[in-house]
Design a protein around this motif. Structure first.
Motif, PDB file in Angstrom:
ATOM      1  N   PRO A  34       0.822  -1.208   0.000  1.00 15.56           N
ATOM      2  CA  PRO A  34       0.000   0.000   0.000  1.00 15.56           C
ATOM      3  C   PRO A  34       0.857   1.259   0.000  1.00 15.56           C
ATOM      4  N   LEU A  35       0.455   2.228  -0.809  1.00 13.26           N
ATOM      5  CA  LEU A  35       1.214   3.473  -0.856  1.00 13.26           C
ATOM      6  C   LEU A  35       1.186   4.195   0.484  1.00 13.26           C
ATOM      7  N   SER A  36       0.210   3.864   1.343  1.00 14.39           N
ATOM      8  CA  SER A  36       0.144   4.516   2.642  1.00 14.39           C
ATOM      9  C   SER A  36       1.356   4.189   3.504  1.00 14.39           C
ATOM     10  N   THR A  37       2.127   3.160   3.124  1.00 16.10           N
ATOM     11  CA  THR A  37       3.295   2.783   3.905  1.00 16.10           C
ATOM     12  C   THR A  37       4.573   3.395   3.347  1.00 16.10           C
ATOM     13  N   VAL A  38       4.482   4.129   2.230  1.00 14.33           N
ATOM     14  CA  VAL A  38       5.671   4.700   1.595  1.00 14.33           C
ATOM     15  C   VAL A  38       5.369   6.127   1.182  1.00 14.33           C
ATOM     16  N   ASP A  39       6.420   6.826   0.743  1.00 11.94           N
ATOM     17  CA  ASP A  39       6.216   8.170   0.229  1.00 11.94           C
ATOM     18  C   ASP A  39       5.426   8.117  -1.070  1.00 11.94           C
ATOM     19  N   GLY A  40       4.692   9.187  -1.349  1.00 12.47           N
ATOM     20  CA  GLY A  40       4.005   9.285  -2.629  1.00 12.47           C
ATOM     21  C   GLY A  40       2.539   8.963  -2.566  1.00 12.47           C
ATOM     22  N   ALA A  41       1.930   9.079  -1.388  1.00 14.77           N
ATOM     23  CA  ALA A  41       0.499   8.827  -1.258  1.00 14.77           C
ATOM     24  C   ALA A  41      -0.144   9.950  -0.468  1.00 14.77           C
ATOM     25  N   ALA A  42      -1.422  10.149  -0.690  1.00 17.77           N
ATOM     26  CA  ALA A  42      -2.184  11.102   0.115  1.00 17.77           C
ATOM     27  C   ALA A  42      -2.770  10.381   1.321  1.00 17.77           C
ATOM     28  N   ASP A  43      -2.794  11.067   2.455  1.00 15.21           N
ATOM     29  CA  ASP A  43      -3.390  10.480   3.652  1.00 15.21           C
ATOM     30  C   ASP A  43      -4.912  10.519   3.588  1.00 15.21           C
ATOM     31  N   ARG A  44      -5.444  11.525   2.898  1.00 14.19           N
ATOM     32  CA  ARG A  44      -6.890  11.616   2.762  1.00 14.19           C
ATOM     33  C   ARG A  44      -7.236  12.353   1.481  1.00 14.19           C
ATOM     34  N   ALA A  45      -8.492  12.243   1.083  1.00 14.36           N
ATOM     35  CA  ALA A  45      -8.972  12.883  -0.140  1.00 14.36           C
ATOM     36  C   ALA A  45     -10.247  13.651   0.150  1.00 14.36           C
ATOM     37  N   VAL A  46     -10.360  14.814  -0.476  1.00 16.74           N
ATOM     38  CA  VAL A  46     -11.582  15.608  -0.450  1.00 16.74           C
ATOM     39  C   VAL A  46     -12.055  15.720  -1.895  1.00 16.74           C
ATOM     40  N   ILE A  47     -13.241  15.199  -2.164  1.00  8.77           N
ATOM     41  CA  ILE A  47     -13.777  15.164  -3.526  1.00  8.77           C
ATOM     42  C   ILE A  47     -14.936  16.143  -3.603  1.00  8.77           C
ATOM     43  N   LEU A  48     -14.763  17.175  -4.417  1.00 13.88           N
ATOM     44  CA  LEU A  48     -15.733  18.262  -4.513  1.00 13.88           C
ATOM     45  C   LEU A  48     -16.494  18.182  -5.832  1.00 13.88           C
ATOM     46  N   GLY A  49     -17.813  18.175  -5.744  1.00 12.29           N
ATOM     47  CA  GLY A  49     -18.631  18.171  -6.946  1.00 12.29           C
ATOM     48  C   GLY A  49     -19.041  16.804  -7.434  1.00 12.29           C
ATOM     49  N   ALA A  50     -18.667  15.745  -6.701  1.00 12.01           N
ATOM     50  CA  ALA A  50     -19.012  14.388  -7.136  1.00 12.01           C
ATOM     51  C   ALA A  50     -20.518  14.171  -7.082  1.00 12.01           C
ATOM     52  N   ARG A  51     -21.034  13.579  -8.136  1.00 11.77           N
ATOM     53  CA  ARG A  51     -22.477  13.341  -8.234  1.00 11.77           C
ATOM     54  C   ARG A  51     -22.810  11.966  -8.791  1.00 11.77           C
ATOM     55  N   THR A  52     -21.809  11.121  -8.911  1.00  8.11           N
ATOM     56  CA  THR A  52     -22.072   9.767  -9.385  1.00  8.11           C
ATOM     57  C   THR A  52     -20.939   8.845  -8.957  1.00  8.11           C
ATOM     58  N   GLY A  53     -21.279   7.564  -8.848  1.00 10.97           N
ATOM     59  CA  GLY A  53     -20.300   6.554  -8.484  1.00 10.97           C
ATOM     60  C   GLY A  53     -20.990   5.218  -8.301  1.00 10.97           C
ATOM     61  N   SER A  54     -20.221   4.150  -8.343  1.00 10.28           N
ATOM     62  CA  SER A  54     -20.774   2.820  -8.138  1.00 10.28           C
ATOM     63  C   SER A  54     -21.051   2.600  -6.649  1.00 10.28           C
ATOM     64  N   GLU A  55     -21.787   1.550  -6.342  1.00  6.67           N
ATOM     65  CA  GLU A  55     -22.051   1.228  -4.940  1.00  6.67           C
ATOM     66  C   GLU A  55     -20.743   1.002  -4.181  1.00  6.67           C
ATOM     67  N   GLU A  56     -19.809   0.300  -4.825  1.00  2.39           N
ATOM     68  CA  GLU A  56     -18.499   0.060  -4.210  1.00  2.39           C
ATOM     69  C   GLU A  56     -17.808   1.369  -3.871  1.00  2.39           C
ATOM     70  N   GLU A  57     -17.881   2.335  -4.768  1.00  5.87           N
ATOM     71  CA  GLU A  57     -17.214   3.617  -4.536  1.00  5.87           C
ATOM     72  C   GLU A  57     -17.839   4.386  -3.381  1.00  5.87           C
ATOM     73  N   TRP A  58     -19.165   4.398  -3.324  1.00  4.72           N
ATOM     74  CA  TRP A  58     -19.815   5.115  -2.222  1.00  4.72           C
ATOM     75  C   TRP A  58     -19.493   4.452  -0.884  1.00  4.72           C
ATOM     76  N   GLU A  59     -19.344   3.139  -0.883  1.00  2.00           N
ATOM     77  CA  GLU A  59     -18.942   2.448   0.345  1.00  2.00           C
ATOM     78  C   GLU A  59     -17.519   2.833   0.738  1.00  2.00           C
ATOM     79  N   ARG A  60     -16.618   2.905  -0.252  1.00  2.00           N
ATOM     80  CA  ARG A  60     -15.230   3.327   0.036  1.00  2.00           C
ATOM     81  C   ARG A  60     -15.206   4.772   0.535  1.00  2.00           C
ATOM     82  N   ALA A  61     -16.116   5.598   0.028  1.00  2.00           N
ATOM     83  CA  ALA A  61     -16.156   7.005   0.407  1.00  2.00           C
ATOM     84  C   ALA A  61     -16.612   7.213   1.842  1.00  2.00           C
ATOM     85  N   GLU A  62     -17.184   6.193   2.457  1.00  2.00           N
ATOM     86  CA  GLU A  62     -17.651   6.314   3.843  1.00  2.00           C
ATOM     87  C   GLU A  62     -16.519   6.181   4.852  1.00  2.00           C
ATOM     88  N   ARG A  63     -15.342   5.772   4.408  1.00  2.00           N
ATOM     89  CA  ARG A  63     -14.219   5.643   5.333  1.00  2.00           C
ATOM     90  C   ARG A  63     -13.699   7.017   5.739  1.00  2.00           C
TER      91      ARG A  63
END
Length: 282
Positions: A153-182
């Motif tokens: 996982p990139l979270s264990t090395v340099d070159g990854a973001a610790d978190r994401a802020v997604i602005l304006g999102a209005r669509t995604g799969s069920e899997e994606e919305w579940e991942r977005a709840e973390r």
């Protein structure tokens, strides 16, 4: 043709424009490979002077490093592109990446190693893969957070973001919305973006503008249009707020299937980023 007003030599640059014409995984309307050239072209009409910040773009030490030519192996290309951007960062320049499909953001994140990835986007892009491809443009935010599913996982090395802020999102799969709840993902819908206020404290930020975050009525030249999107002024205001915290910027998913609306918006947002980053008091 370089980005208008990008007149600084590389050694003296505070900012560096880099074209990344990758167009390997576009899922609907291809043409993102033409994005860097079109953004530069349709930015030629913009004035050099910015009244709000009392700055000239040509005085902001922006260098255009040209394009990093893309090839078929996207993973290999992203590694090479990330190395090219990292060289610019090491030289003290903030990378201004012009896509190309959204996958190129992964290279920008690798090169700048931000704490936070802020994305203006119609789509969550949190799929683990799309049609079996974990490096699809539809999975780029997932890759920026979780890394390559076949590697550590990139979270264990340099070159990854610790978190994401997604602005304006209005669509995604069920899997994606579940991942977005973390806890490491925040989603702000289009109707709430105008009231959003960034809270970064001392965190570093990489800002990615997927042009399809805009409503397709104002930026139809993109691969996967999604109605009910953001107005240009809403996107501009986000760029102005985030730029002072940013270590990198990109504008992606512009193609050649309109009369220049998407490219003009992307070019204008790049200039707004530079003005606000160079003079954060405004």
């Amino acid at each position: 043709m370089g980005f208008p007003g990008a007149v600084a030599e590389r050694a003296a640059a505070d900012y560096a424009v880099v074209g990344a014409p990758l167009d390997a995984s576009t899922t609907f309307q291809p043409g993102a490979r033409f994005g860097p050239e079109r953004i530069r072209r349709f930015a030629r009409t913009f004035d050099d002077y910015d009244r709000r910040t009392d700055q000239y773009f040509s005085d902001c030490a922006v260098h255009d490093a040209g394009d990093v030519r893309a090839w078929d192996d996207a993973v290999e290309y992203l590694e090479f592109l990330g190395g090219s951007l990292a060289d610019l960062v090491a030289d003290g320049a903030v990378p201004l990446l012009l896509g190309g499909e959204h996958t190129v953001t992964a290279a920008g994140v690798r090169a700048t190693d931000p704490d936070v990835l802020v994305v203006l986007d119609a789509h969550l892009d949190l799929r683990d893969d799309y049609d079996g491809n974990p490096w699809s443009h539809a999975a780029v935010t997932r890759r920026a957070l979780d890394g390559d599913p076949d590697d550590e996982p990139l979270s264990t090395v340099d070159g990854a973001a610790d978190r994401a802020v997604i602005l304006g999102a209005r669509t995604g799969s069920e899997e994606e919305w579940e991942r977005a709840e973390r806890d490491d993902v925040t989603v702000v819908g289009p109707e709430d973006v105008a009231d959003w206020t960034p809270e970064f404290s001392d965190e570093s930020v990489y800002l990615s503008v997927d042009i399809d975050g805009a409503d397709p009525s104002v930026a139809p030249g993109t691969g996967t249009m999604e109605p009910f999107g953001l107005a240009p002024r809403e996107m501009r205001d986000v760029v102005r707020q985030v730029a002072p915290h940013a270590v990198g910027f990109d504008a992606v998913e512009v193609n050649d299937r309109d009369d220049g609306q998407a490219a003009a918006l992307a070019g204008k947002l790049l200039k707004e980023f530079v003005y606000s980053h160079a003079d954060p008091d405004h």
